[in-house]
Design an enzyme around this catalytic site. Structure first.
Site, short mmCIF file in Angstrom:
data_model
loop_
_atom_site.label_atom_id
_atom_site.label_comp_id
_atom_site.label_asym_id
_atom_site.label_seq_id
_atom_site.Cartn_x
_atom_site.Cartn_y
_atom_site.Cartn_z
N HIS A 130 0.83 -1.18 -0.03
CA HIS A 130 0.20 -0.07 -0.05
C HIS A 130 0.95 1.00 -0.07
O HIS A 130 1.99 1.16 0.52
CB HIS A 130 -0.89 0.06 1.30
N CYS A 142 -6.36 1.93 6.00
CA CYS A 142 -6.97 0.63 6.30
C CYS A 142 -6.20 0.12 7.63
O CYS A 142 -5.38 0.63 8.11
CB CYS A 142 -6.62 -0.38 5.23
N GLU A 157 1.01 3.79 1.81
CA GLU A 157 1.28 4.28 3.16
C GLU A 157 2.56 3.49 3.61
O GLU A 157 3.72 3.68 4.21
CB GLU A 157 0.19 4.07 4.12
#
Length: 158
Positions: A49, A79, A51
């Protein structure tokens, strides 16, 4: 260029690559430590991801896994995996664009950074450039649905 502008530019790269268009930028003051976008399909990695990539490479560049003096700008609310990593890396602040009512863990479904049991100290701010962030995501998922239904992207049906 602002952190969110960098994150949006990264989300556009993801869109062009067929990835879910999420981008992120890790800033320490005015210094950009790392910017990246989702690369799960490209890397065949469920943890790739935006991040997570920013945390991994930004911490390496900073020479420290503790990122309390940093702000992560991301186009979609993190998430559970990413929110947990943000807390564990002690990121000082998370600024996100679009909320995620299905998996968002910085206020929507759950408030991971705000859980007093974790004593995280990570603050979050929602809604920066939410419209632009949401439009990128909407266009991606609309095209994905149309393609799965056998309708070429951009050829909407009534």
């Amino acid at each position: 260029m602002t952190g969110m502008a960098v994150a949006l530019r990264e989300a556009e790269k993801a869109l062009a690559e067929g990835e879910v268009p999420v981008g992120a930028a890790l800033m320490r003051g005015q210094e950009l430590l790392w910017a990246d976008h989702n690369r799960r399909e490209q890397l065949h990695d469920p943890t790739a991801h935006a991040e997570m990539l920013c945390l991994r490479h930004g911490a390496e560049k900073a020479g420290n896994w503790r990122l309390a003096d940093c702000t992560l700008y991301v186009t979609l609310e993190p998430c559970p995996m990413c929110a947990g990593a943000l807390v564990m890396s002690r990121v000082g602040k998370v600024v996100y664009g679009a909320s995620d009512p299905e998996k968002g863990c910085c206020g929507s479904v759950y408030d991971f950074p705000g859980d007093p049991a974790l004593s995280a100290g990570t603050r979050w701010q929602a809604g920066e450039c939410a419209s632009a962030c949401g439009q990128l995501l909407s266009s991606f998922f609309r095209a994905t649905r149309e393609t799965r239904a056998g309708v070429p992207a951009g050829k909407e049906t009534e």
